[in-house]
Design a protein around this motif. Structure first.
Motif, PDB file in Angstrom:
ATOM      1  N   UNK A 242      10.442  -5.249   0.359  1.00  0.00           N
ATOM      2  CA  UNK A 242      10.671  -5.831   1.685  1.00  0.00           C
ATOM      3  C   UNK A 242       9.413  -5.752   2.548  1.00  0.00           C
ATOM      4  N   UNK A 243       9.380  -6.582   3.585  1.00  0.00           N
ATOM      5  CA  UNK A 243       8.325  -6.505   4.595  1.00  0.00           C
ATOM      6  C   UNK A 243       8.876  -5.703   5.767  1.00  0.00           C
ATOM      7  N   UNK A 244       8.084  -4.752   6.246  1.00  0.00           N
ATOM      8  CA  UNK A 244       8.448  -3.949   7.408  1.00  0.00           C
ATOM      9  C   UNK A 244       7.381  -4.130   8.479  1.00  0.00           C
ATOM     10  N   UNK A 245       7.799  -4.106   9.735  1.00  0.00           N
ATOM     11  CA  UNK A 245       6.869  -4.201  10.855  1.00  0.00           C
ATOM     12  C   UNK A 245       6.910  -2.901  11.638  1.00  0.00           C
ATOM     13  N   UNK A 246       5.741  -2.339  11.911  1.00  0.00           N
ATOM     14  CA  UNK A 246       5.594  -1.124  12.707  1.00  0.00           C
ATOM     15  C   UNK A 246       4.874  -1.494  14.002  1.00  0.00           C
ATOM     16  N   UNK A 247       5.431  -1.067  15.144  1.00  0.00           N
ATOM     17  CA  UNK A 247       4.834  -1.361  16.441  1.00  0.00           C
ATOM     18  C   UNK A 247       4.798  -0.097  17.285  1.00  0.00           C
ATOM     19  N   UNK A 248       3.618   0.279  17.761  1.00  0.00           N
ATOM     20  CA  UNK A 248       3.505   1.399  18.703  1.00  0.00           C
ATOM     21  C   UNK A 248       4.122   0.954  20.017  1.00  0.00           C
ATOM     22  N   UNK A 249       5.093   1.722  20.536  1.00  0.00           N
ATOM     23  CA  UNK A 249       5.754   1.384  21.790  1.00  0.00           C
ATOM     24  C   UNK A 249       5.183   2.159  22.967  1.00  0.00           C
TER      25      UNK A 249
ATOM     26  N   UNK B 103      10.277   0.353  14.068  1.00  0.00           N
ATOM     27  CA  UNK B 103      10.244  -0.088  12.675  1.00  0.00           C
ATOM     28  C   UNK B 103      11.303  -1.171  12.513  1.00  0.00           C
ATOM     29  N   UNK B 104      10.900  -2.314  11.937  1.00  0.00           N
ATOM     30  CA  UNK B 104      11.810  -3.435  11.739  1.00  0.00           C
ATOM     31  C   UNK B 104      11.681  -3.955  10.315  1.00  0.00           C
ATOM     32  N   UNK B 105      12.798  -4.396   9.770  1.00  0.00           N
ATOM     33  CA  UNK B 105      12.818  -5.049   8.460  1.00  0.00           C
ATOM     34  C   UNK B 105      14.077  -5.907   8.397  1.00  0.00           C
ATOM     35  N   UNK B 106      13.899  -7.219   8.291  1.00  0.00           N
ATOM     36  CA  UNK B 106      15.057  -8.107   8.322  1.00  0.00           C
ATOM     37  C   UNK B 106      15.783  -7.941   9.647  1.00  0.00           C
ATOM     38  N   UNK B 107      17.092  -7.641   9.594  1.00  0.00           N
ATOM     39  CA  UNK B 107      17.865  -7.449  10.816  1.00  0.00           C
ATOM     40  C   UNK B 107      17.868  -5.993  11.284  1.00  0.00           C
ATOM     41  N   UNK B 108      17.261  -5.094  10.508  1.00  0.00           N
ATOM     42  CA  UNK B 108      17.216  -3.673  10.867  1.00  0.00           C
ATOM     43  C   UNK B 108      16.115  -3.426  11.893  1.00  0.00           C
ATOM     44  N   UNK B 109      16.421  -2.579  12.888  1.00  0.00           N
ATOM     45  CA  UNK B 109      15.416  -2.175  13.873  1.00  0.00           C
ATOM     46  C   UNK B 109      15.764  -0.786  14.369  1.00  0.00           C
ATOM     47  N   UNK B 110      14.760   0.088  14.451  1.00  0.00           N
ATOM     48  CA  UNK B 110      14.965   1.424  14.980  1.00  0.00           C
ATOM     49  C   UNK B 110      13.675   1.897  15.646  1.00  0.00           C
TER      50      UNK B 110
ATOM     51  N   UNK C 179       2.388  -5.583   9.980  1.00  0.00           N
ATOM     52  CA  UNK C 179       3.354  -5.954   8.936  1.00  0.00           C
ATOM     53  C   UNK C 179       2.885  -5.383   7.604  1.00  0.00           C
ATOM     54  N   UNK C 180       3.850  -4.789   6.880  1.00  0.00           N
ATOM     55  CA  UNK C 180       3.547  -4.156   5.599  1.00  0.00           C
ATOM     56  C   UNK C 180       4.557  -4.589   4.546  1.00  0.00           C
ATOM     57  N   UNK C 181       4.066  -4.919   3.370  1.00  0.00           N
ATOM     58  CA  UNK C 181       4.933  -5.030   2.203  1.00  0.00           C
ATOM     59  C   UNK C 181       5.080  -3.618   1.655  1.00  0.00           C
ATOM     60  N   UNK C 182       6.298  -3.201   1.380  1.00  0.00           N
ATOM     61  CA  UNK C 182       6.556  -1.842   0.918  1.00  0.00           C
ATOM     62  C   UNK C 182       7.104  -1.862  -0.507  1.00  0.00           C
ATOM     63  N   UNK C 183       6.837  -0.794  -1.233  1.00  0.00           N
ATOM     64  CA  UNK C 183       7.527  -0.544  -2.498  1.00  0.00           C
ATOM     65  C   UNK C 183       8.702   0.358  -2.135  1.00  0.00           C
TER      66      UNK C 183
ATOM     67  N   UNK D 203       0.820  -1.208   0.000  1.00  0.00           N
ATOM     68  CA  UNK D 203       0.000   0.000   0.000  1.00  0.00           C
ATOM     69  C   UNK D 203       0.852   1.254   0.000  1.00  0.00           C
ATOM     70  N   UNK D 204       2.127   1.093   0.365  1.00  0.00           N
ATOM     71  CA  UNK D 204       2.987   2.256   0.582  1.00  0.00           C
ATOM     72  C   UNK D 204       4.270   2.189  -0.225  1.00  0.00           C
ATOM     73  N   UNK D 205       4.731   3.364  -0.650  1.00  0.00           N
ATOM     74  CA  UNK D 205       6.090   3.493  -1.140  1.00  0.00           C
ATOM     75  C   UNK D 205       6.959   3.881   0.052  1.00  0.00           C
ATOM     76  N   UNK D 206       8.233   3.608  -0.042  1.00  0.00           N
ATOM     77  CA  UNK D 206       9.182   3.986   0.999  1.00  0.00           C
ATOM     78  C   UNK D 206      10.455   4.433   0.299  1.00  0.00           C
TER      79      UNK D 206
END
Length: 195
Positions: free
Chosen positions: A148-155, A166-173, A132-136, A102-105
């Motif tokens: 890629x698939x990205x995961x967004x979680x409200x903390x 925000x997470x994708x593969x081994x990336x997390x921030x 979980x989102x599939x991104x363009x 649904x989203x570009x990144x």
């Protein structure tokens, strides 16, 4: 008689850490959509500038993102589009691997993290947990497109809005967004210079 716009204009400037550069975005934010144009300059991996235009439809779903990048040796352009049936094209060529996105990144741009945050109200509260989102996803400065698939979680709620992981593969921030869903601080990527 013309229809009165209900969009709220914003200007946001970020320092972009990986590129040792800056980005400014002029954003018109409506109740369920946004449009923006932005400019960025960077020094790494080589000096470059970026110009982009972004348009979403209802639900903050990407309709189109047009990007131009210039380096010392090349000018690259990308016209990324999603139609009403969810089909993506890049420069007019079908991109079936982006189905479900649904989203570009745009790489190195904190602006494009706004759409999933707003769509699911992650700047207001936890909602239904991790999303979980599939991104363009568009690389900068190459302008290649991946899915890629990205995961967004409200903390948590934060002083100016919320903290979102925000997470994708081994990336997390863990980034901080304001009450409008716009990035204030994105460790490893960007820091807002204006609020």
């Amino acid at each position: 008689m013309t229809e009165k716009s209900t969009a709220t204009p914003f200007v946001r400037t970020w320092e972009i850490l990986p590129s040792r550069g800056y980005e400014t975005a002029w954003i018109d934010l409506g109740e369920a959509n946004l449009s923006a144009r932005g400019r960025a300059v960077g020094l790494a991996p080589e000096p470059y500038w970026v110009a982009y235009e972004l348009e979403t439809g209802p639900g903050f779903v990407t309709r189109r993102m047009a990007v131009t990048i210039e380096t010392a040796t090349a000018v690259r352009t990308l016209d990324l589009r999603r139609d009403a049936d969810g089909r993506w094209t890049a420069d007019g060529r079908p991109r079936p691997e982006l189905a479900g996105a649904l989203d570009c990144d745009l790489g190195l741009s904190p602006l494009t993290n706004t759409m999933p945050v707003l769509r699911h109200g992650l700047h207001r509260g936890p909602g239904e947990g991790p999303r979980r989102f599939t991104m363009a996803w568009v690389s900068v400065p190459e302008l290649t497109v991946r899915s890629p698939v990205q995961t967004y979680t409200h903390l948590a709620r934060a002083e100016h809005g919320a903290r979102i992981r925000v997470e994708s593969g081994t990336f997390r921030s863990d980034l901080e967004v304001d009450g409008h869903g716009l990035v204030l601080d994105y460790p490893q990527l960007a820091t807002a210079l204006t609020r």
